[in-house]
Write an enzyme that holds these catalytic residues in place. Sequence first.
Site, PDB file in Angstrom:
ATOM      1  N   CYS A  85       0.830  -1.204   0.000  1.00 36.21           N
ATOM      2  CA  CYS A  85       0.000   0.000   0.000  1.00 36.21           C
ATOM      3  C   CYS A  85       0.869   1.261   0.000  1.00 36.21           C
ATOM      4  O   CYS A  85       0.464   2.298  -0.532  1.00 36.21           O
ATOM      5  CB  CYS A  85      -0.957   0.009   1.191  1.00 36.21           C
ATOM      6  SG  CYS A  85      -0.148  -0.087   2.807  1.00 36.21           S
TER       7      CYS A  85
ATOM      8  N   HIS B 114      -1.308   1.673   7.468  1.00 36.92           N
ATOM      9  CA  HIS B 114      -1.844   1.521   6.111  1.00 36.92           C
ATOM     10  C   HIS B 114      -1.780   2.856   5.389  1.00 36.92           C
ATOM     11  O   HIS B 114      -2.017   3.916   5.978  1.00 36.92           O
ATOM     12  CB  HIS B 114      -3.289   1.030   6.190  1.00 36.92           C
ATOM     13  CG  HIS B 114      -3.907   0.796   4.850  1.00 36.92           C
ATOM     14  ND1 HIS B 114      -3.414  -0.122   3.953  1.00 36.92           N
ATOM     15  CD2 HIS B 114      -4.985   1.376   4.239  1.00 36.92           C
ATOM     16  CE1 HIS B 114      -4.162  -0.107   2.853  1.00 36.92           C
ATOM     17  NE2 HIS B 114      -5.104   0.798   3.005  1.00 36.92           N
TER      18      HIS B 114
END
Length: 825
Positions: free
Chosen positions: A264, A771
Site C-alpha cells: 500500500c 496503512h
Amino acid sequence: METHVPCTLEEERRIVTELISEAGDNLKEGNLYFVISNRWYTSWQRSSREPTRPGPIDNHDIIDTQSDASDPQLCRRLEEGVDYVLVPQQVWKKLVEWYKGGPTIQRKLICQRFQSYSVEVYPLCLKLTDSRDKSSATIRLSKQASVGLLYELVCSARGVSKEKARIWDYFEKKKSVLLDPSSERTLEESCLQVDHDILLEVDENASSKYDMSSAGNELALVPVGPTRSDATNTTPGANGHSSSGFGEREKRGLRGLHNLGNTCFMNSTLQCLAHTPPFVDYFLKDYSDDINEDNPLGMRGELATAVGELLRKLWSSGKNAVAPRFFKTKLDRFAPQFSGYNQHDCQEVLSFLLDGLHEDLNKVKQKTYTESKDSDGRPDDEVAEEMWKYHKARNDSVIVDVCQGQYKSTLVCPDCGKFSITFDPFMYLTLPLPTSLTRSMTVSVFYGDGNRFRTPYTVTVPKDGSLGDLSNAIGAACGLKDDESLLLADVYAHKVYKYLETPLLSLSEIRDNDRIVAYRFNQMHRGPGKAKLEILHSEQKQDAEISGKLFGIPLVTYVNSERHSGSDIDAIISGLLSPLHRTHSSSGSLEDTTVGEKEFSFSVFWLDRYSSSLKPLESDFVPNPLSATRLVVKWDEKEHEKYDSSSYLNDLPEVYKATSSVAEKVSLFSCLEAFLAEEPLGPDDMWCCPACKEHRQANKKLNLWKLPEILVFHLKRFAYTRFLKSKIDTFVDFPIHDLDLSKYVKNKEGESYLYELYAISNHYGGMGGGHYTAYAKLMDENKWYEFDDSRVSPIDEPKIKSPAAYVLFYRRVRSESEASSMDED
C-alpha cells in the site's frame, strides 16, 4: 542443553567483530548468513554490563508458530535491527559453539544492481495449485532462481516429467502467463512476487516443444509508448481540462492498484504521481528519445519504461484495478530495500522514484564538471542564476523541469561573523512538526512483600530523560516511602527479559510496545547477603521442557543467600501469591492467608539459566547471590481453584498505547516557518569557517528562492532514535486552494507563487505497520477520489483533511498573464 563458553565476554566480542570484518571483505554471491533474534543478540551484546551471560540462542520469537518445526519459517514483516540481525556463517558457528540453541535460520547472499549485495531474508514463497486434483503446495526458492529451476522443483515434487508440465502465472487464480521452461529469466524478472499463485497443468500428449504464445502475457502486449493520437485523447491538459469528449462511460484515471503483499505504501505513491498532470502529459506520449540507457546513475531506462507502462494502464478506459507486478519487479530489482513483506515509508519510495526517473530521463549524456564559485559579495540573483545553470548543465529532465526548486542557504560563523551563501536544488520540502518534550509511560508496580499485588501507573517524563527520571516519577505516583525502593524490569514472553538497574540509561531504549514492571521492596529486603528470586508460572505438564509453556507475569523477591528447604520456598511463593487467594480477607496480609496451612502443594522446579530444561529443586536449595535465580511453579487445577490467576497474572499493559485522539493542531505555514528558521548546526555537522580556519557550530538559515511547478511537502511524522520509533499524529491544517507562498520566496521574478492541492498520501496507524491510502483530484471533473489499493471511491473535498496526511502534492496556479503567454507559445 549445556552451553560451552571458554572465552571471556570481551574475547567473544573481539572474535565476532573480526569475523564480521573478514566476511565483509570477502562478499560473494552464495555466502551464507544466519538470522538471529535481536532480543537474544542484544542481550549478548549488553552482557558486559550484566552479571551473567545470556542463555542459549533463542529464535522462537521471530519464527512463525504455524510453520513446521523441521522447517522453521520467519514471521512476516520483521525488521532488521529491530526484530532480527544477520551474522555471517563463521559468526553463527562460534555463537552456537559458545551458547548452543537455535533453531537455525539460514539465508544466502545475492547480488543486486551495481554489484551491491544483500541477504535474501525472505525468499519467494509460491503457492502451487495442481490442476489435476486441485491440491496445493508451497514452493520456496530464491527470486533470482531461473524459471527452469522452478520447473525442476515442481516436476520433482509432483512426479511429472518436464516435457509434460506447463506452469502458469496464476495471479488472482487466473491463467496469466505461461512460463517458459527453457527461459533463463529469473523468477523476479518473470514478475513473480511473494505469495504468488502458480498453476501446474499436465498434458499427457505434449511433446518437448512448447507453443509459447503471448496469449495472456500482458508484458508482450505493452508498446514502448502509446501513439500520439491516443495520448492526446486520454491526457488531462495542463490547466486541468480534458482534451477529449469522453462521456461518463469513458471516465479515465479511476483505476485502483492491487495490493501485492503489503504494498500500500507503493500504491499510494504511484496514485499521487499518476494524478500529477505534467507527468500524465509526459508519460502518455512517446518519451523514448529521452531515455538515457548509458547513465551509470540510472537504471538503463527500465524504471522510466515501467512507470510509463503503469501510467498508461491507469489512464486507460475502465475501472478494473491494475496489478503493478511489472513495476514492482523493477522496484525490487533496483531498490531491494523495498522488497519483501515489510511496510515501508511512502516518502522514501517517492524520493527513490523521482531520483531514478530523473537519471533514466536525463538528456545530458556527458556531464561536465564545473567548480562552483563563492558568492563573494555578488548579488543573490546573479549567484542563484549561475548555480541553476550549472545544475541544469548536468541535470536536464522532465523531473527537474517540473519538480525541482532552489533554496538559499546561509551559514554564519558565531565567532568572526563570516558568512557563506549557497543556492541548492531541492525535489521536495521535509517540514518538521511540533513535538512534545515529554513522554507518557505506563509501568505496573508489584509489591514484593505480598501485601498487595499490582497497580499500573501512568506518568509523564522527559522524552530525552533517563531511567532515573522514570523511577522517580513512578515512586512519586505510588507513594514510595523513604525506606522503600523500586526494581524495574522489562518483561517479555512471561519472563524477565532484562533488569533495568542503570539510572543513566536513556529512556529511548524503552520502546512503546515494551512491558515494564516495577517491583517494590523495603530496603531491608535488598542489599548484602540477599539473592534475587524470580518466580515463573507454567501449566502442569509431564515434560521437562519449559519453552512455550509459560504464562502470566513473573514475580520477583529477595531472599537470604543461604540454604532454603522446600518448605521455605513454598512459604515464599505462597506469600507472593497471597493477594490472589480467592478467600483472603480484606486486609490481604500474609498472616491472614496462611494461618492453619501446614502443608504446601506447589510443584517447584529450578530453571537452568543456560538451557530450556527444568531440574528438580533440591531439598537444600542455595540461590545464586550474583544473578537472579529462576524457579518455575507448575500450576494444576488445585492451584487455579485456590488462586485467581486469570485476573492478575495476565494483561500487562504496554508502556504506551497510541489512541486516535488528536492532541495538537498546527498550520502548514507554521511547519514551513520552522523549516526555514535559523538554527545552529549539530555538533556532528560543524562548518569549517574559511576566515577562522576552524570548525565552528555555525548558524544556518534557509530561504526559498525558486519554486517548481509541482511542490511536494513531506510532513515529518516519524521520529527515530536508536531504540525508539514514534509517530506524530498532530493535525496539520493545510490549504486546499490558494496556498500563497509569496512572502516566503526571496526571489521576486514575477512568477506566481500560488498553489492548489491535487493529491495527498495518507498514513494511518503507528510505526512499523499501518496503512497507506491516497486522495487525488481528477482535474477534468474537479472532484476528489480516495484510492485505497484496488478500491476507488469519491470523497467530499472537506473530508480530505485529516491527521493522516503525510505527503502533500501542490500544483502552481498560473496568473492570467502567464496562462495567456503559454497559450501564445
